[in-house]
Scaffold this motif. Structure first.
Motif, PDB file in Angstrom:
ATOM      1  N   ALA A   1      -6.794   2.634   2.048  1.00  0.00           N
ATOM      2  CA  ALA A   1      -7.115   1.843   1.016  1.00  0.00           C
ATOM      3  C   ALA A   1      -8.494   1.319   1.211  1.00  0.00           C
ATOM      4  CB  ALA A   1      -6.193   0.693   0.736  1.00  0.00           C
TER       5      ALA A   1
ATOM      6  N   THR B   1      -6.770  -0.001   7.305  1.00  0.00           N
ATOM      7  CA  THR B   1      -5.434   0.508   6.311  1.00  0.00           C
ATOM      8  C   THR B   1      -5.323   1.869   6.339  1.00  0.00           C
ATOM      9  OG1 THR B   1      -6.907   1.354   4.380  1.00  0.00           O
ATOM     10  CG2 THR B   1      -6.832  -1.055   4.726  1.00  0.00           C
TER      11      THR B   1
ATOM     12  N   GLU C   1       0.983  -1.177  -0.014  1.00  0.00           N
ATOM     13  CA  GLU C   1       0.033   0.085  -0.082  1.00  0.00           C
ATOM     14  C   GLU C   1       0.849   1.242  -0.144  1.00  0.00           C
ATOM     15  OE1 GLU C   1      -2.503   0.717   3.504  1.00  0.00           O
ATOM     16  OE2 GLU C   1      -3.621   2.116   2.541  1.00  0.00           O
TER      17      GLU C   1
END
Lengths: 326, 326
Positions: free
Chosen positions: A46, A43, A18
């Motif tokens: 995301a 996250t 990520e």
């Protein structure tokens, strides 16, 4: 149009992917796919989807980066997901790579997808270092040293010992061996001569430290074949001074050329990484770009880092790459 | 059937190619082609032909390795010879590579030959190191250090000074700069801060050494921008201790990953070479194998090290390479 990436699995590696995608402006992250309950996964921004939702995303993802483990996840997941997606994995059980490759290749050839397996730094960048140097210097010898770095498997093995509250293990190349290899000697080195192991252990209240130390240094496979040092420290010290997961290592080719091998050459590729997972993730992301391009040009099936023209890793166009880097 | 190689030009590089081919059992050397009188060229065993005879060898040579210089030979020879042969050259005038590539590409595309240009260690392996590391760590900075090694251009420049009988110049990276880069500091370095120059000079009988030293250290482009040390020694000492042409260097990528670039990574590719020419020759030979394969599969035109799948450099088959090296 940016390359649309999906992340499958969100441990340290998935988190690294990520972060890496945010560093590559030609890519966008479609989302993280997890087998856990999506609302339990936090996250850095995301969108999180249940793994089952992947089946609805076939047309929205260009490459799926698989961030599961090599022991149980990837042997199943990579062939299963290659049916519908271009995929990149970091399968790192060296001995099982040929079998993994064959399974994935069958699926990917049929589905006309492109799968890049065993991408990371070893296997991965270290493998490339071995291949290039070995082709240039056929009369020579390879050496791979790992560390200084944290081995999670060895740290876990210590933590399983009775009386141990926490532990961190560092794998460290033996200086004398490195020195001999860099000097062109081509020594034959035993396991003990190549690496040593240093352990930082937090003992539980009242535990027998002498016994813990004995159990560590005599543990078969993990420690018995190495010179192992054990330091008992407090949890506070461990948290403060040993929180990271640094790693690295070096691949050295020692070879000779000339009519009688009279000229020695040392080719060395080395990595010093603050974060093992984030560096591995960065390699995966660069190769995801290559997987996308290979697929676009009609190269299907299971491929490795050895099959990828280096140019395919770069977001820049060929003319600029040649002008700037060659 | 073995890959049939021709060598065009027989200086240090051509000699190195002859030696390297003997280390690669999948290749055979058809002969050395020279613009000198063939009977004047003494090889280690290869047949010597006049350059003109090449026109009769079209069908007997799979790849021609061009061993001329970048200043005057290759800009003419590579496009001319690519009309009839697959070729590999070591064109190393960085600024002129795009123009050289275009000229060679036009010819090779038309003739359906494959030309690999700028193969060696810089350009070549160092370029690959820069490309791979830069793609993995887009947020970072590249550093290239050369040496410790003999720079022939700088040695020649000293020899042209009045009163100098002979000379050898070593380019040496500055330790403090290397240390700072390896520490992840990403410093901005001036020319003087990156490399120093050490000169071993044989003065002619009665020459003014103080003047010679002054002329060296103040010479524009070559020495004025560097810290330069001059040692006057005897011809005997020069011959005994400075006869070889060692070289090498290091490419370092210093990069960062993580949500805020909090993790530093150092990727380093280094070479320590006893013989600059023989190592370059060994790289040329490995890429000659790739040129042969690219041509067989129908990939025509002018290519660089960036275009070649690493696998194509190896004489072994894909399964073995993957099993042994990945």
């Amino acid at each position: 149009m940016r390359i649309r990436i999906g992340i499958y699995g969100y441990g340290n590696l998935g988190k690294g992917v990520e972060a890496a995608i945010a560093q590559n402006s030609d890519m966008e992250l479609v989302g993280v796919f997890t087998r856990r309950a999506p609302q339990m996964v936090q996250t850095r921004g995301a969108t999180v989807y249940a793994a089952d939702e992947l089946q609805n995303k076939k047309d929205g993802i260009d490459v799926l980066i698989l961030c599961g483990g090599s022991a149980r996840d990837l042997p199943e997941q990579t062939p299963a997901l290659a049916k519908n997606f271009n995929v990149v994995d970091s399968f790192d059980t060296h001995a099982n790579i040929p079998c993994h490759l064959q399974k994935v290749d069958e699926v990917a050839q049929k589905a006309k997808t492109t799968a890049l397996i065993s991408v990371g730094w070893d296997p991965g960048m270290f493998s490339l270092a071995r291949l290039y140097a070995g082709c240039i210097l056929p009369d020579g010898k390879d050496y791979t040293f790992w560390g200084k770095g944290v081995s999670q498997g060895h740290s876990d093995a210590i933590r399983r010992i009775d009386g141990v509250a926490d532990a961190k293990q560092y794998t460290i190349p033996v200086e004398a061996a490195l020195h001999a290899v860099r000097g062109g000697e081509q020594p034959a080195l035993t396991t003990r001569e190549k690496h040593k192991r240093e352990c930082f252990v937090v003992a539980k209240e009242g535990a027998d430290k002498a016994r813990i130390e004995r159990e560590i240094v005599t543990m078969p496979n993990y420690f018995a074949d190495y010179d192992t040092t054990v330091h008992f420290i407090s949890q506070k010290e461990l948290d403060e001074n040993h929180a990271g997961l640094p790693h690295g290592g070096v691949v050295i080719r020692s070879g000779a050329t000339g009519a009688n091998g009279e000229h020695k050459h040392i080719v060395e590729y080395s990595l010093k990484l603050d974060s093992n997972a984030e560096f591995t993730a960065s390699v995966l992301v660069a190769f995801a770009r290559a997987a996308y391009r290979l697929n676009k040009e009609g190269t299907y099936g299971c491929k490795t880092v050895f099959d990828v023209p280096p140019m395919y890793l770069s977001p820049e166009n060929r003319e600029d790459i040649i002008a700037k880097l060659l």
